[in-house]
Design a protein around this motif. Structure first.
Motif, mmCIF file in Angstrom:
data_model
loop_
_atom_site.group_PDB
_atom_site.id
_atom_site.type_symbol
_atom_site.label_atom_id
_atom_site.label_comp_id
_atom_site.label_asym_id
_atom_site.label_seq_id
_atom_site.Cartn_x
_atom_site.Cartn_y
_atom_site.Cartn_z
ATOM 1 N N GLU A 1 0.835 -1.205 0.000
ATOM 2 C CA GLU A 1 0.000 0.000 0.000
ATOM 3 C C GLU A 1 0.868 1.252 0.000
ATOM 4 O O GLU A 1 0.587 2.219 -0.720
ATOM 5 C CB GLU A 1 -0.916 0.001 1.221
ATOM 6 C CG GLU A 1 -1.895 -1.157 1.292
ATOM 7 C CD GLU A 1 -2.676 -1.150 2.591
ATOM 8 O OE1 GLU A 1 -2.956 -0.053 3.117
ATOM 9 O OE2 GLU A 1 -2.992 -2.248 3.104
ATOM 10 N N GLU B 1 1.038 4.372 -2.657
ATOM 11 C CA GLU B 1 0.795 5.736 -2.180
ATOM 12 C C GLU B 1 1.958 6.663 -2.505
ATOM 13 O O GLU B 1 1.764 7.799 -2.958
ATOM 14 C CB GLU B 1 0.549 5.723 -0.669
ATOM 15 C CG GLU B 1 -0.764 5.069 -0.261
ATOM 16 C CD GLU B 1 -0.860 4.857 1.244
ATOM 17 O OE1 GLU B 1 0.023 5.392 1.976
ATOM 18 O OE2 GLU B 1 -1.797 4.175 1.689
ATOM 19 N N GLU C 1 2.077 7.507 -6.162
ATOM 20 C CA GLU C 1 1.039 8.493 -6.504
ATOM 21 C C GLU C 1 1.494 9.897 -6.126
ATOM 22 O O GLU C 1 1.262 10.862 -6.872
ATOM 23 C CB GLU C 1 -0.268 8.137 -5.797
ATOM 24 C CG GLU C 1 -0.972 6.917 -6.386
ATOM 25 C CD GLU C 1 -2.189 6.489 -5.584
ATOM 26 O OE1 GLU C 1 -2.393 7.034 -4.464
ATOM 27 O OE2 GLU C 1 -2.928 5.604 -6.061
#
Length: 442
Positions: free
Chosen positions: A343, A347, A350
């Protein structure tokens, strides 16, 4: 993987890595004139005659050996054979057929997959005397193809045959996110990647330096394609010897350069962060990669004497940029928080690709300047006139000023911290370039 896979196998020191590098047109695999240099499966993307495929270099397979490293390598080779669509057996034309060649050929026949037999080191290919490859007909794998991986002779014909045996695939392969797993030797990088993948894809041993090449291993996560690059550990330059260790260090640095996100593994049992760990972190940060610190072996730390917040504070106090880097405490043995890193990777990437509208950049910059103006330059006011984001990966901003050279580093940090307070960019280096008013913005 959507692309077909071609596995290169054979006994030690027959030229598998040389052939691997020849097909790719670059030295991705370490080559030395002694057996055992390649240990893991080494993935790389190749193309020939308009067809793309993964080429997999493997360690030298020694049938019947009970040596721990030989058993580990043998397991890796068998895993590569199981994953492959096409198999390429490399043999040594100078040495002639070897009992190990026959043993490996028997395994390949049982795999019942398209198999090409390459007779390497036929340096006089094309002459009337180049007949030594005929001795390999009785291995039962069909026509032996003579090649010289060093000079490249015969490789084109072999690649034509490889492409002819590739299965058809539909559609284009999706864009990949490259993740380099970096850190000092023997901190558990391969164990960590294996835990993420849920299988023993990389050789794991108590012997420091087991991983030598930078190994590319793909996986899917929530519709995204991640490629993990498990690297040989970076040591202090004075401890890097000749040959294998020297090239391993170079490949680790190249892995950082081509990565989108770097996972820096820290050994919890060795203290918060060493000088060498910090240098590796700075390499990744300076290269523009996203960065996540993964504290491994957390299950071995006595929690009465060291808590996670205390450990984290000691890490962040070592360098200002570490304030913005996520820190995760994990254990590859227990699996504690290992999959949380997936995850975080998404993240951070991004954030690395985030783009801020120009009007918003200027609003935040004007608020920062109103709060604290830059010091004057030779009794002239220094003005920040205009700002815009010009790039991503990493996010890069250009600020135009009437006196850009007069803006102190401390004020530049003030602006940068203000941008981070506004938009985050956690785990990502943020670059600000100052330019003279009137300069071309390209």
């Amino acid at each position: 993987m959507k692309l077909p896979v071609v596995a290169v196998v054979g006994r030690p020191n027959v030229g598998k890595s040389t052939f691997f590098n020849r097909v790719l047109g670059q030295r991705l695999a370490i080559v030395e004139d002694r057996p055992g240099v390649t240990r893991d499966r080494n993935f790389a993307r190749a193309e020939w005659a308009g067809r793309q495929f993964y080429l997999v270099d493997t360690g030298g397979m020694v049938e019947g050996s009970d040596e721990p490293m030989d058993r580990l390598i043998r397991d890796q080779v068998m895993a590569a054979i199981g994953e492959a669509d096409v198999l390429v057996l490399i043999t040594d034309g100078k040495a002639g057929p070897h009992p190990l060649d026959y043993a490996i050929a028997e395994r390949l026949r049982r795999a019942a997959k398209p198999t090409l037999l390459l007779v390497n080191k036929v340096d006089n290919l094309g002459s009337a005397n180049a007949t030594q490859h005929h001795d390999f007909w009785d291995m039962g794998l069909g026509e032996p193809y003579p090649v010289s991986s060093t000079s490249g002779k015969g490789s084109g014909d072999v690649l034509d045959q490889i492409v002819a045996h590739l299965p058809e695939v539909e559609g284009e392969e999706e864009e990949s996110l490259r993740v380099a797993v970096i850190g000092k030797p023997n901190v558990g990088k391969s164990s960590f990647v294996n835990r993420l993948l849920g299988e023993e894809r990389l050789v794991v041993s108590d012997v420091a330096g087991t991983t030598r090449d930078a190994i590319d291993t793909p996986m899917q996560y929530k519709g995204k394609r991640l490629i993990f690059i498990d690297t040989a550990g970076l040591r202090r330059q004075s401890k890097i010897g000749e040959g294998v260790e020297f090239y391993s260090a170079i490949r680790t640095e190249r892995a950082i350069e081509r990565a989108d996100v770097c996972l820096l593994l820290l050994d919890a049992t060795s203290g918060p962060i060493s000088v060498q760990d910090l240098k590796v972190a700075e390499k990744a940060w300076d290269a523009g990669c996203g960065l996540i610190l993964v504290v491994s072996k957390w299950d071995l730390v006595e929690k009465e004497t060291m808590t996670a917040p205390q450990f984290e504070k000691e890490i962040r106090d070592r360098a200002p940029f570490l304030k913005w880097v996520p820190i995760l405490f994990t254990s590859a043995v227990t699996g504690q928080r290992v999959h949380r890193v997936l995850e975080l990777i998404v993240e951070v990437q991004e954030q690395r690709m985030r783009r801020i509208a120009t009007h918003e950049v200027n609003e935040v910059m004007r608020a920062l300047v109103t709060r604290a103006k830059p010091p004057a330059y030779m009794n002239h006011p220094v003005k920040l006139l205009y700002a815009t984001q010009v790039a991503v990966a990493p996010p890069t901003f250009v600020i135009f000023s009437n006196h850009p050279d007069a803006i102190a580093e401390s004020y530049q940090r003030y602006i940068q911290n203000g941008f981070r307070d506004a938009w985050g960019f956690n785990g990502v280096p943020l670059r600000i370039n100052l330019r003279q008013r009137g300069e071309d913005e390209e």
